[in-house]
Design a protein around this motif. Structure first.
Motif, PDB file in Angstrom:
ATOM      1  N   SER A 112       0.815  -1.225   0.000  1.00 47.07           N
ATOM      2  CA  SER A 112       0.000   0.000   0.000  1.00 47.07           C
ATOM      3  C   SER A 112       0.843   1.268   0.000  1.00 47.07           C
ATOM      4  CB  SER A 112      -0.888   0.049   1.249  1.00 47.07           C
ATOM      5  OG  SER A 112      -1.700  -1.081   1.300  1.00 47.07           O
ATOM      6  N   TYR A 113       2.118   1.158   0.420  1.00 46.26           N
ATOM      7  CA  TYR A 113       2.854   2.386   0.713  1.00 46.26           C
ATOM      8  C   TYR A 113       3.946   2.751  -0.284  1.00 46.26           C
ATOM      9  CZ  TYR A 113       0.322   1.766   5.060  1.00 46.26           C
ATOM     10  OH  TYR A 113      -0.665   1.595   5.979  1.00 46.26           O
ATOM     11  N   ILE A 114       4.289   1.835  -1.201  1.00 51.92           N
ATOM     12  CA  ILE A 114       5.216   2.167  -2.286  1.00 51.92           C
ATOM     13  C   ILE A 114       4.669   1.531  -3.557  1.00 51.92           C
ATOM     14  CG2 ILE A 114       7.564   2.004  -3.201  1.00 51.92           C
ATOM     15  CD1 ILE A 114       8.635   1.817  -0.441  1.00 51.92           C
ATOM     16  N   GLY A 115       4.658   2.286  -4.631  1.00 49.39           N
ATOM     17  CA  GLY A 115       4.124   1.743  -5.881  1.00 49.39           C
ATOM     18  C   GLY A 115       4.808   2.349  -7.087  1.00 49.39           C
ATOM     19  N   PRO A 116       4.402   1.910  -8.277  1.00 47.32           N
ATOM     20  CA  PRO A 116       4.983   2.437  -9.512  1.00 47.32           C
ATOM     21  C   PRO A 116       4.833   3.962  -9.533  1.00 47.32           C
ATOM     22  CG  PRO A 116       3.458   0.629  -9.983  1.00 47.32           C
ATOM     23  CD  PRO A 116       3.298   0.955  -8.534  1.00 47.32           C
ATOM     24  N   GLY A 117       5.844   4.634 -10.027  1.00 46.87           N
ATOM     25  CA  GLY A 117       5.791   6.087 -10.058  1.00 46.87           C
ATOM     26  C   GLY A 117       6.490   6.721  -8.875  1.00 46.87           C
ATOM     27  N   ASP A 118       6.684   5.969  -7.781  1.00 46.98           N
ATOM     28  CA  ASP A 118       7.412   6.551  -6.656  1.00 46.98           C
ATOM     29  C   ASP A 118       8.900   6.670  -6.969  1.00 46.98           C
ATOM     30  OD1 ASP A 118       5.684   7.273  -4.509  1.00 46.98           O
ATOM     31  OD2 ASP A 118       5.275   5.135  -4.151  1.00 46.98           O
ATOM     32  N   ARG A 119       9.490   7.726  -6.435  1.00 50.52           N
ATOM     33  CA  ARG A 119      10.951   7.899  -6.452  1.00 50.52           C
ATOM     34  C   ARG A 119      11.389   7.866  -4.997  1.00 50.52           C
ATOM     35  NH1 ARG A 119      13.233   9.445 -11.264  1.00 50.52           N
ATOM     36  NH2 ARG A 119      15.031  10.274 -10.172  1.00 50.52           N
ATOM     37  N   VAL A 120      12.143   6.857  -4.680  1.00 50.05           N
ATOM     38  CA  VAL A 120      12.369   6.497  -3.279  1.00 50.05           C
ATOM     39  C   VAL A 120      13.800   6.827  -2.860  1.00 50.05           C
ATOM     40  CG1 VAL A 120      12.283   4.625  -1.598  1.00 50.05           C
ATOM     41  CG2 VAL A 120      10.686   4.629  -3.537  1.00 50.05           C
ATOM     42  N   LEU A 121      13.913   7.588  -1.784  1.00 45.38           N
ATOM     43  CA  LEU A 121      15.217   7.833  -1.159  1.00 45.38           C
ATOM     44  C   LEU A 121      15.380   6.848  -0.007  1.00 45.38           C
ATOM     45  CD1 LEU A 121      17.832   9.371  -0.619  1.00 45.38           C
ATOM     46  CD2 LEU A 121      16.485  11.065   0.663  1.00 45.38           C
ATOM     47  N   VAL A 122      16.359   5.971  -0.123  1.00 48.37           N
ATOM     48  CA  VAL A 122      16.665   5.001   0.935  1.00 48.37           C
ATOM     49  C   VAL A 122      17.613   5.664   1.929  1.00 48.37           C
ATOM     50  CG1 VAL A 122      17.823   2.786   1.421  1.00 48.37           C
ATOM     51  CG2 VAL A 122      16.329   3.016  -0.599  1.00 48.37           C
ATOM     52  N   VAL A 123      17.290   5.602   3.206  1.00 47.33           N
ATOM     53  CA  VAL A 123      18.147   6.181   4.252  1.00 47.33           C
ATOM     54  C   VAL A 123      18.445   5.102   5.283  1.00 47.33           C
ATOM     55  CG1 VAL A 123      18.184   7.824   6.194  1.00 47.33           C
ATOM     56  CG2 VAL A 123      17.334   8.563   3.957  1.00 47.33           C
ATOM     57  N   ASP A 124      19.698   5.024   5.736  1.00 44.37           N
ATOM     58  CA  ASP A 124      20.001   4.099   6.832  1.00 44.37           C
ATOM     59  C   ASP A 124      21.061   4.700   7.736  1.00 44.37           C
ATOM     60  OD1 ASP A 124      19.585   1.878   8.409  1.00 44.37           O
ATOM     61  OD2 ASP A 124      20.318   0.423   6.951  1.00 44.37           O
ATOM     62  N   ASP A 125      21.122   4.193   8.972  1.00 43.48           N
ATOM     63  CA  ASP A 125      22.059   4.761   9.940  1.00 43.48           C
ATOM     64  C   ASP A 125      23.499   4.325   9.654  1.00 43.48           C
ATOM     65  OD1 ASP A 125      21.250   2.165  10.723  1.00 43.48           O
ATOM     66  OD2 ASP A 125      21.670   2.545  12.831  1.00 43.48           O
ATOM     67  N   PHE A 126      23.699   3.036   9.332  1.00 42.03           N
ATOM     68  CA  PHE A 126      25.049   2.521   9.092  1.00 42.03           C
ATOM     69  C   PHE A 126      25.112   1.841   7.748  1.00 42.03           C
ATOM     70  CE2 PHE A 126      26.286   3.197  13.450  1.00 42.03           C
ATOM     71  CZ  PHE A 126      27.669   3.242  13.387  1.00 42.03           C
ATOM     72  N   LEU A 127      26.263   1.945   7.098  1.00 36.73           N
ATOM     73  CA  LEU A 127      26.548   1.132   5.903  1.00 36.73           C
ATOM     74  C   LEU A 127      27.782   0.295   6.217  1.00 36.73           C
ATOM     75  CD1 LEU A 127      26.098   0.344   2.935  1.00 36.73           C
ATOM     76  CD2 LEU A 127      27.463   2.342   2.280  1.00 36.73           C
ATOM     77  N   ALA A 128      27.582  -1.018   6.269  1.00 38.33           N
ATOM     78  CA  ALA A 128      28.699  -1.945   6.498  1.00 38.33           C
ATOM     79  C   ALA A 128      28.924  -2.712   5.195  1.00 38.33           C
ATOM     80  CB  ALA A 128      28.391  -2.855   7.681  1.00 38.33           C
ATOM     81  N   ASN A 129      28.210  -3.811   5.026  1.00 41.29           N
ATOM     82  CA  ASN A 129      28.334  -4.582   3.780  1.00 41.29           C
ATOM     83  C   ASN A 129      27.227  -4.281   2.774  1.00 41.29           C
ATOM     84  OD1 ASN A 129      30.751  -6.303   4.341  1.00 41.29           O
ATOM     85  ND2 ASN A 129      29.514  -6.757   6.138  1.00 41.29           N
ATOM     86  N   GLY A 130      26.300  -3.448   3.161  1.00 38.47           N
ATOM     87  CA  GLY A 130      25.300  -2.969   2.208  1.00 38.47           C
ATOM     88  C   GLY A 130      24.089  -3.871   2.032  1.00 38.47           C
TER      89      GLY A 130
END
Ligand code: G4P
Ligand code: NA
Ligand code: NA
Length: 190
Positions: A112-130
């Motif tokens: 319900s919360y993400i669909g075609p047409g969305d442009r999504v910014l992914v945010v996370d606190d840490f990046l280790a191995n991804g």
């Protein structure tokens, strides 16, 4: 981001040669003023990218991500982690293996919360191995949406995550990049 680096130097605790503990402002107690600043910086970096939703994963990604979403004036969605799951067709589901914790999580987002047409910014606190960010990006692709970019608060540049995300074709913006935690001291990358 200088305020973030200062905070890391003043309050970060190095465990072994690989792990930076930042419970005092990010992973247990949260510094709202710092989160506010983080939101400003991500919102500025991705201002021209037509972001329609910010996506993170519970729990520690939520604080920086909600401030980013606030500044971009878009909603925040956080993926949920489950140990095991009976498949449900109203959920996007991906597996994310954590090398740090040596466990596999199933992560889910409601269709319900993400669909075609969305442009999504992914945010996370840490990046280790991804692996967490890659699983979030796969959920975005499943939804037929596009990844506008990946915003990371603290990147451990001596681990493989940045390279994996770049190779997968994503733009990565990290607010603090740590080159090394050897001998208990924090060295930043340029
Ligand atoms: P990856 O996504 O980059 O592959 O990372 P990985 O699975 O190895 O990380 C697993 C968990 O450990 C994540 O939190 C991640 O944020 C955290 N983590 C990894 N390296 C560090 C580190 O050096 N310091 C700190 N403080 N955390 C680290 P999580 O399990 O999703 O937990 P939560 O904090 O979001 O609840
Ligand atoms: Na975390
Ligand atoms: Na996280």
């Amino acid at each position: 981001m200088e305020a973030l680096k200062r905070k890391i130097v003043e309050e970060g605790v190095v465990l072994g040669n690989q792990v930076l503990k930042v419970d005092s402002f990010l992973n247990h107690r949260i510094d709202p003023v710092l989160m506010d600043g983080i939101g400003d910086v991500f919102a500025r970096l991705f201002a021209e990218d037509g972001v329609t939703v910010v996506l993170t994963i519970e729990s520690s990604g939520i604080a920086p991500a909600v401030m980013t979403a606030l500044k971009l004036n878009v909603p925040l969605v956080f993926a949920r982690k489950r140990k095991s799951l009976t498949l449900r067709d109203d959920l996007y589901t991906e597996k994310a293996y954590s090398f740090t914790k040596q466990e596999e999580n199933e992560i889910t987002v409601s269709k319900s919360y993400i669909g075609p047409g969305d442009r999504v910014l992914v945010v996370d606190d840490f990046l280790a191995n991804g692996q967490a960010s890659l699983a979030l990006a796969r959920i975005v692709e499943q939804a037929g949406a596009r990844v506008a970019g990946i915003g990371i608060v603290i990147e451990k540049s001596f681990q493989s995550g940045r390279q994996a995300l770049i190779e997968a074709g994503y733009r990565v913006e990290s607010l603090a990049r740590i080159a090394s935690l050897e001998d208990g001291s924090i060295r930043f990358a340029e």
